[in-house]
Design a protein around this motif. Sequence first.
Motif, PDB file in Angstrom:
ATOM      1  N   ASP A  70       0.811  -1.216   0.000  1.00  0.00           N
ATOM      2  CA  ASP A  70       0.000   0.000   0.000  1.00  0.00           C
ATOM      3  C   ASP A  70       0.847   1.271   0.000  1.00  0.00           C
ATOM      4  O   ASP A  70       0.299   2.382   0.090  1.00  0.00           O
ATOM      5  N   GLY A  71       2.170   1.122  -0.072  1.00  0.00           N
ATOM      6  CA  GLY A  71       3.050   2.280  -0.082  1.00  0.00           C
ATOM      7  C   GLY A  71       3.248   2.924   1.269  1.00  0.00           C
ATOM      8  O   GLY A  71       3.692   4.077   1.361  1.00  0.00           O
ATOM      9  N   LYS A  72       2.973   2.184   2.353  1.00  0.00           N
ATOM     10  CA  LYS A  72       3.086   2.737   3.700  1.00  0.00           C
ATOM     11  C   LYS A  72       4.305   2.229   4.459  1.00  0.00           C
ATOM     12  O   LYS A  72       4.526   2.603   5.605  1.00  0.00           O
ATOM     13  N   LEU A  73       5.075   1.364   3.822  1.00  0.00           N
ATOM     14  CA  LEU A  73       6.333   0.877   4.391  1.00  0.00           C
ATOM     15  C   LEU A  73       7.372   0.904   3.282  1.00  0.00           C
ATOM     16  O   LEU A  73       7.136   0.392   2.190  1.00  0.00           O
ATOM     17  N   HIS A  74       8.515   1.492   3.584  1.00  0.00           N
ATOM     18  CA  HIS A  74       9.537   1.718   2.575  1.00  0.00           C
ATOM     19  C   HIS A  74      10.799   0.968   2.981  1.00  0.00           C
ATOM     20  O   HIS A  74      11.285   1.110   4.106  1.00  0.00           O
ATOM     21  N   THR A  75      11.311   0.137   2.071  1.00  0.00           N
ATOM     22  CA  THR A  75      12.442  -0.719   2.403  1.00  0.00           C
ATOM     23  C   THR A  75      13.533  -0.612   1.346  1.00  0.00           C
ATOM     24  O   THR A  75      13.276  -0.220   0.203  1.00  0.00           O
ATOM     25  N   SER A  76      14.741  -0.967   1.739  1.00  0.00           N
ATOM     26  CA  SER A  76      15.843  -1.058   0.793  1.00  0.00           C
ATOM     27  C   SER A  76      16.341  -2.495   0.762  1.00  0.00           C
ATOM     28  O   SER A  76      16.207  -3.223   1.763  1.00  0.00           O
ATOM     29  N   PRO A  77      16.913  -2.944  -0.352  1.00  0.00           N
ATOM     30  CA  PRO A  77      17.472  -4.295  -0.404  1.00  0.00           C
ATOM     31  C   PRO A  77      18.590  -4.461   0.624  1.00  0.00           C
ATOM     32  O   PRO A  77      19.284  -3.508   0.984  1.00  0.00           O
ATOM     33  N   LYS A  78      18.749  -5.677   1.089  1.00  0.00           N
ATOM     34  CA  LYS A  78      19.801  -5.972   2.053  1.00  0.00           C
ATOM     35  C   LYS A  78      21.169  -5.741   1.430  1.00  0.00           C
ATOM     36  O   LYS A  78      21.407  -6.094   0.280  1.00  0.00           O
ATOM     37  N   THR A  79      22.064  -5.137   2.204  1.00  0.00           N
ATOM     38  CA  THR A  79      23.446  -4.920   1.771  1.00  0.00           C
ATOM     39  C   THR A  79      24.328  -6.004   2.371  1.00  0.00           C
ATOM     40  O   THR A  79      24.222  -6.305   3.563  1.00  0.00           O
ATOM     41  N   VAL A  80      25.183  -6.603   1.538  1.00  0.00           N
ATOM     42  CA  VAL A  80      26.003  -7.731   1.980  1.00  0.00           C
ATOM     43  C   VAL A  80      27.458  -7.504   1.607  1.00  0.00           C
ATOM     44  O   VAL A  80      27.760  -7.017   0.514  1.00  0.00           O
ATOM     45  N   ILE A  81      28.351  -7.860   2.515  1.00  0.00           N
ATOM     46  CA  ILE A  81      29.789  -7.879   2.249  1.00  0.00           C
ATOM     47  C   ILE A  81      30.323  -9.255   2.608  1.00  0.00           C
ATOM     48  O   ILE A  81      30.081  -9.743   3.716  1.00  0.00           O
ATOM     49  N   LEU A  82      31.013  -9.892   1.668  1.00  0.00           N
ATOM     50  CA  LEU A  82      31.653 -11.187   1.892  1.00  0.00           C
ATOM     51  C   LEU A  82      33.160 -10.989   1.755  1.00  0.00           C
ATOM     52  O   LEU A  82      33.681 -10.916   0.635  1.00  0.00           O
ATOM     53  N   ARG A 119      33.726 -14.812   6.742  1.00  0.00           N
ATOM     54  CA  ARG A 119      32.798 -13.904   7.404  1.00  0.00           C
ATOM     55  C   ARG A 119      31.737 -13.403   6.425  1.00  0.00           C
ATOM     56  O   ARG A 119      31.936 -13.410   5.213  1.00  0.00           O
ATOM     57  N   TYR A 120      30.607 -12.959   7.004  1.00  0.00           N
ATOM     58  CA  TYR A 120      29.470 -12.516   6.211  1.00  0.00           C
ATOM     59  C   TYR A 120      28.848 -11.347   6.963  1.00  0.00           C
ATOM     60  O   TYR A 120      28.352 -11.502   8.080  1.00  0.00           O
ATOM     61  N   ALA A 121      28.912 -10.154   6.376  1.00  0.00           N
ATOM     62  CA  ALA A 121      28.356  -8.959   7.012  1.00  0.00           C
ATOM     63  C   ALA A 121      27.170  -8.462   6.198  1.00  0.00           C
ATOM     64  O   ALA A 121      27.212  -8.428   4.967  1.00  0.00           O
ATOM     65  N   MET A 122      26.091  -8.075   6.881  1.00  0.00           N
ATOM     66  CA  MET A 122      24.907  -7.598   6.185  1.00  0.00           C
ATOM     67  C   MET A 122      24.218  -6.514   6.994  1.00  0.00           C
ATOM     68  O   MET A 122      24.370  -6.426   8.207  1.00  0.00           O
ATOM     69  N   SER A 123      23.465  -5.672   6.279  1.00  0.00           N
ATOM     70  CA  SER A 123      22.685  -4.635   6.945  1.00  0.00           C
ATOM     71  C   SER A 123      21.353  -4.460   6.239  1.00  0.00           C
ATOM     72  O   SER A 123      21.225  -4.730   5.039  1.00  0.00           O
ATOM     73  N   THR A 124      20.338  -3.999   6.996  1.00  0.00           N
ATOM     74  CA  THR A 124      19.010  -3.755   6.437  1.00  0.00           C
ATOM     75  C   THR A 124      18.504  -2.396   6.915  1.00  0.00           C
ATOM     76  O   THR A 124      18.939  -1.873   7.940  1.00  0.00           O
ATOM     77  N   LEU A 125      17.545  -1.835   6.153  1.00  0.00           N
ATOM     78  CA  LEU A 125      16.978  -0.525   6.479  1.00  0.00           C
ATOM     79  C   LEU A 125      15.529  -0.483   6.027  1.00  0.00           C
ATOM     80  O   LEU A 125      15.209  -0.871   4.899  1.00  0.00           O
ATOM     81  N   ALA A 126      14.649  -0.009   6.914  1.00  0.00           N
ATOM     82  CA  ALA A 126      13.230   0.138   6.564  1.00  0.00           C
ATOM     83  C   ALA A 126      12.635   1.313   7.332  1.00  0.00           C
ATOM     84  O   ALA A 126      13.043   1.610   8.462  1.00  0.00           O
ATOM     85  N   MET A 127      11.676   1.992   6.704  1.00  0.00           N
ATOM     86  CA  MET A 127      10.970   3.119   7.325  1.00  0.00           C
ATOM     87  C   MET A 127       9.473   2.936   7.118  1.00  0.00           C
ATOM     88  O   MET A 127       9.019   2.688   5.995  1.00  0.00           O
ATOM     89  N   VAL A 132      13.990   1.387  11.173  1.00  0.00           N
ATOM     90  CA  VAL A 132      14.742   0.273  11.763  1.00  0.00           C
ATOM     91  C   VAL A 132      15.919  -0.060  10.858  1.00  0.00           C
ATOM     92  O   VAL A 132      15.737  -0.263   9.653  1.00  0.00           O
ATOM     93  N   THR A 133      17.099  -0.097  11.447  1.00  0.00           N
ATOM     94  CA  THR A 133      18.281  -0.531  10.713  1.00  0.00           C
ATOM     95  C   THR A 133      19.007  -1.593  11.520  1.00  0.00           C
ATOM     96  O   THR A 133      19.058  -1.522  12.751  1.00  0.00           O
ATOM     97  N   LYS A 134      19.536  -2.588  10.834  1.00  0.00           N
ATOM     98  CA  LYS A 134      20.203  -3.713  11.498  1.00  0.00           C
ATOM     99  C   LYS A 134      21.543  -3.982  10.838  1.00  0.00           C
ATOM    100  O   LYS A 134      21.663  -3.884   9.620  1.00  0.00           O
ATOM    101  N   GLN A 135      22.533  -4.317  11.667  1.00  0.00           N
ATOM    102  CA  GLN A 135      23.818  -4.782  11.142  1.00  0.00           C
ATOM    103  C   GLN A 135      24.180  -6.069  11.869  1.00  0.00           C
ATOM    104  O   GLN A 135      24.149  -6.138  13.098  1.00  0.00           O
ATOM    105  N   VAL A 136      24.500  -7.096  11.087  1.00  0.00           N
ATOM    106  CA  VAL A 136      24.846  -8.404  11.634  1.00  0.00           C
ATOM    107  C   VAL A 136      26.065  -8.947  10.904  1.00  0.00           C
ATOM    108  O   VAL A 136      26.197  -8.769   9.690  1.00  0.00           O
ATOM    109  N   THR A 137      26.934  -9.597  11.644  1.00  0.00           N
ATOM    110  CA  THR A 137      28.094 -10.257  11.045  1.00  0.00           C
ATOM    111  C   THR A 137      28.142 -11.707  11.496  1.00  0.00           C
ATOM    112  O   THR A 137      27.996 -11.994  12.686  1.00  0.00           O
ATOM    113  N   VAL A 138      28.305 -12.609  10.534  1.00  0.00           N
ATOM    114  CA  VAL A 138      28.499 -14.026  10.820  1.00  0.00           C
ATOM    115  C   VAL A 138      30.005 -14.294  10.806  1.00  0.00           C
ATOM    116  O   VAL A 138      30.675 -14.029   9.807  1.00  0.00           O
ATOM    117  N   CYS A 139      30.523 -14.813  11.912  1.00  0.00           N
ATOM    118  CA  CYS A 139      31.960 -15.079  12.059  1.00  0.00           C
ATOM    119  C   CYS A 139      32.151 -16.557  12.401  1.00  0.00           C
ATOM    120  O   CYS A 139      32.009 -16.951  13.567  1.00  0.00           O
TER     121      CYS A 139
END
Length: 315
Positions: free
Chosen positions: A38-50, A55-63, A70-77
């Motif tokens: 409905d256009g009431k939630l705005h998101t961006s594709p997940k960003t990934v660094i390998l 290791r695997y680093a990723m971040s997300t962003l949504a409004m 909400v923004t998240k950063q996670v790293t798999v080690c």
Amino acid sequence: MTSENTLIYLSDDDLGGLGVQPSEVADAIEAALIAKADGKLHTSPKTVILPADGRYAMSTLAMGDDGFIVTKQVTVCPENPARGLPAINGAIMVMDAQTGQLRAVLGANWITAVRTAALSVVAARRLADPHAETVAFVGAGVQAHSHLVAFSELFPLKRIRVFGRGKENADKLCRFARGMGLEAETCANAKDALSDAELIVTSITLDYSIEPFLDARWLKPTAFATITDACIPWVPAHMTAFKTVIIDDRLQELESDKPMLPYEQVAGDLTELVTGNVDVRARNMPAAFAFRGISLGDYAASVLAVRRFTEKPVK
């Protein structure tokens, strides 16, 4: 109640103690998917660094129009367990969408585990056999545990089968399942684990050097597979055995450097599935939900957790 001017910090233990159920997170994700349509939630594709060292680093962003960013950063080690640390670590920031002010900081591990399983629940509600009794796990880590909890709430499970490289993790998952009153066994090979299962969860390490070893042709016609590991363990040439494949987000997949599967095999994404813009599934053919994780899921789970915390009565 907590004042909106008070900065909230919720550790993973705090989040786990809120009593939020997987079905509640799935409901929140479905509401978020509709809001996005409905256009009431705005998101961006997940960003990934390998970084090419495992290791695997990723971040997300949504409004959302409901007042949050909400923004998240996670790293798999992968080496962390040898250091006595969790393999996955990160943090989530929840901000006011109108002012940009920080409202909450959350641990990322609980949110990541629960929202991933809840995304699977959203797809499984529409694609899986509602009478499913057997779930097979390929990989026995955090996602296996969170999916078992979530699926046990949705299906009349009786047994699990586990195939994984680590005996300790496989045995731990089996003990956990038996504690829930389920039958549980480890399997010597992947085919034995998958062949009779109505539900399949694959969650191996995100390592593209792994040679594919799962064949979709092994699955029974009514099977539903939830694939959290970018389809790495699945033999690409046989993915056509899945008549219906849903991904989490079309744009994110189109912009990914390493596609999970040929784009023409994608029947739709999660938004299209929930809003009824894609056929549910073909009869007598296995279905799959293949996904990377999306910012919308982190948004829905994080906002739900913050609201649950702020609505708690003061003791």
